[in-house]
Structures are given as structure tokens and as C-alpha cells.
Write an enzyme that holds these catalytic residues in place. Sequence first.
Site, PDB file in Angstrom:
ATOM      1  CG  ASP A  90      -0.397  -0.064   2.519  1.00  0.00           C
ATOM      2  OD1 ASP A  90       0.838  -0.190   2.625  1.00  0.00           O
ATOM      3  OD2 ASP A  90      -1.155   0.017   3.517  1.00  0.00           O
ATOM      4  CE  LYS A 106       2.996  -6.013   3.781  1.00  0.00           C
ATOM      5  NZ  LYS A 106       2.569  -4.825   4.547  1.00  0.00           N
ATOM      6  CD  GLU A 109       0.327  -1.461   8.342  1.00  0.00           C
ATOM      7  OE1 GLU A 109       0.048  -0.751   9.337  1.00  0.00           O
ATOM      8  OE2 GLU A 109       0.760  -0.988   7.279  1.00  0.00           O
ATOM      9  CD  GLU A 129       7.921  -0.620   7.541  1.00  0.00           C
ATOM     10  OE1 GLU A 129       6.895  -1.206   7.164  1.00  0.00           O
ATOM     11  OE2 GLU A 129       8.273   0.503   7.124  1.00  0.00           O
TER      12      GLU A 129
HETATM   13  O1  KIV Z   1       3.437  -1.280   1.651  1.00  0.00           O
HETATM   14  C1  KIV Z   1       4.607  -1.690   1.545  1.00  0.00           C
HETATM   15  O2  KIV Z   1       5.304  -1.448   0.536  1.00  0.00           O
HETATM   16  C2  KIV Z   1       5.141  -2.478   2.643  1.00  0.00           C
HETATM   17  C3  KIV Z   1       6.620  -2.719   2.652  1.00  0.00           C
HETATM   18  C4  KIV Z   1       7.310  -1.491   3.071  1.00  0.00           C
HETATM   19  C5  KIV Z   1       6.971  -3.894   3.495  1.00  0.00           C
HETATM   20  O3  KIV Z   1       4.423  -2.877   3.513  1.00  0.00           O
END
Ligand code: KIV
Length: 273
Positions: free
Chosen positions: A49, A118, A120, A187
Site C-alpha cells: 500500500d 498482507k 498490519e 519493519e
Molecule cells: O506497503 C509496503 O510497501 C510495505 C513494505 C514497506 C513492506 O508494507
Amino acid sequence: MSKHLKSSRISVPDIRARKGHEKIVCLTAYTAPMAAILDPHVDLILVGDTVGMVFHGLPSTVGVTLDMMIMHGKAVMRGASHALVVVDMPFGTYESSPQQAFESAARIMAETGCQAVKVEACEGIAETVAFLSGRGIPVVGHVGLRPQAINIDGGFKTKGRTADERARVLTEAHAVAEAGAFSIVVEGVASDLADQITNEIPVPTIGIGASPKCDGQILVTDDMIGLFEWTPKFVRRYADLRTTISNAVGEYANDVRSGQFPGPAEIYTLKVG
Ligand code: KIV
């Protein structure tokens, strides 16, 4: 087996099986041409994102929508045939309930054809990861610095400065892994905390601003190839494309203004038939 069912694409179990012995190479992509360039070199492409900031010029990832992620996910899937493609679930599309997360993730998976999503870490995330994994949606977790929580944190702040913060990140990593995530992005955390997470959880960790001991590494491609004037401390620039592009555009502008472009080789001289 039908030809269509055979695939040389890296799978979720392939990535999981790399834990502890073969490093996982990951980068972000948002477009088909960039995905095609990365694809022979990397194991995993993340349609992050970060597209909101890097591509659309937003101040953070908070304004990114499901439709934006689906559009970029489709483009990346058209460009990549080897790497595992993971699409980020944007802010506001998964946090309120596992059911909300399933509806958003199912749209991402069905409309893009990607292999995983993915999320968070946030309140209730373990339940959501278990709900998705149990219904056929492979999930990557994301702990430590969580860009979607920028408004709570007051900026992009590295994690692991206090014992409480370290304990929280470690607990989240364990919870997300136990709930069924097949990999976890770690991260912006102190490197010894990233090492501890990597040692303790059974699934591969993918570091960004974390530690060389993580099971894999990811960077935002546009940072890594030098498209921006400023990049975070953890980025290594492998190219300076901002300068290369600027020089090329400057030369083109001079050639157009001086009448040297187009030249004889760049025009059509067609015989009238
Ligand atoms: O959104 C993204 O590009 C990410 C990376 C920084 C791991 O989550």
C-alpha cells in the site's frame, strides 16, 4: 493434469519452507512492466500500500483504497509469472471484524489472482488471521513499525525503544504466527528484537529496517533504484535512476528545442502508392 493447472510460480508452502536455510528475496511492485523486470530475480513481489505514497503522491498509506490495491494487483499479476505475489490489505478494509477482512481479501484474491494478502498487526488481528487462513486465504502479517498506524504513533517511528514496546511487538509476532500467518514482515525495529522474533517464531520473517538475520529482506523498489531524493536510513541505493531520468529528459528537451529531434532515422518516409 491440465496444462492450466501446472505452474512454475513460487507457492506459499515454498516460502514457508525457506525458514532458517534459504534467504527470501522480496521487493515491491505496482505496475506490470516493473513486475516483469523484478520477476526473474525475486521470490516474492509485494503490491504494497506504499503505492499510495510512491505512485499516487499521498502523504501516507491511510488514503489507499481496496479498488486501488485491486487495480495495481491485477497489473502486477500480468507482469509476473514466477514470483509469489502478495497484495496489501489497505487501511479500513480488515480491522473491524474477521468477516469484513474476509470480504475484502476474497475480492483481492478473486479479482487479482494473487496468492496471498498482507495485514498490519492491530487489535484483534490474530482472530482475523485465523479466520482468513481457515478459509483459504494465505496471510502475511506485518509487525513493528506499522505505516497504517501513523496517526497513533505521530509519524514513522522505529520500534523497540522501551521494554513495553519490545514486548508488544514480540507478542504480536507470536500471535500472528500462531494464528496461521505463513510469513511476517518485521519493519523498523531494533535489530536484536528482529533477531529474537526470527529465532522464536516458526515462520519466515521478512525484514525491512530490521536485521540481516531475518529469513528474507524487502525494500520499496522505487527507494532501492534511487527514484527519490530522500530515502530512509535502512535503504541501500543500488541505482540512481532519478539522475539518469533527469539527464535523459534534459537531453530530450534540448534536442526538441534545437530541432535535432526527431532526426532522419526517427521519421517515416513513405512512398505514395
Ligand atoms: O506497503 C509496503 O510497501 C510495505 C513494505 C514497506 C513492506 O508494507
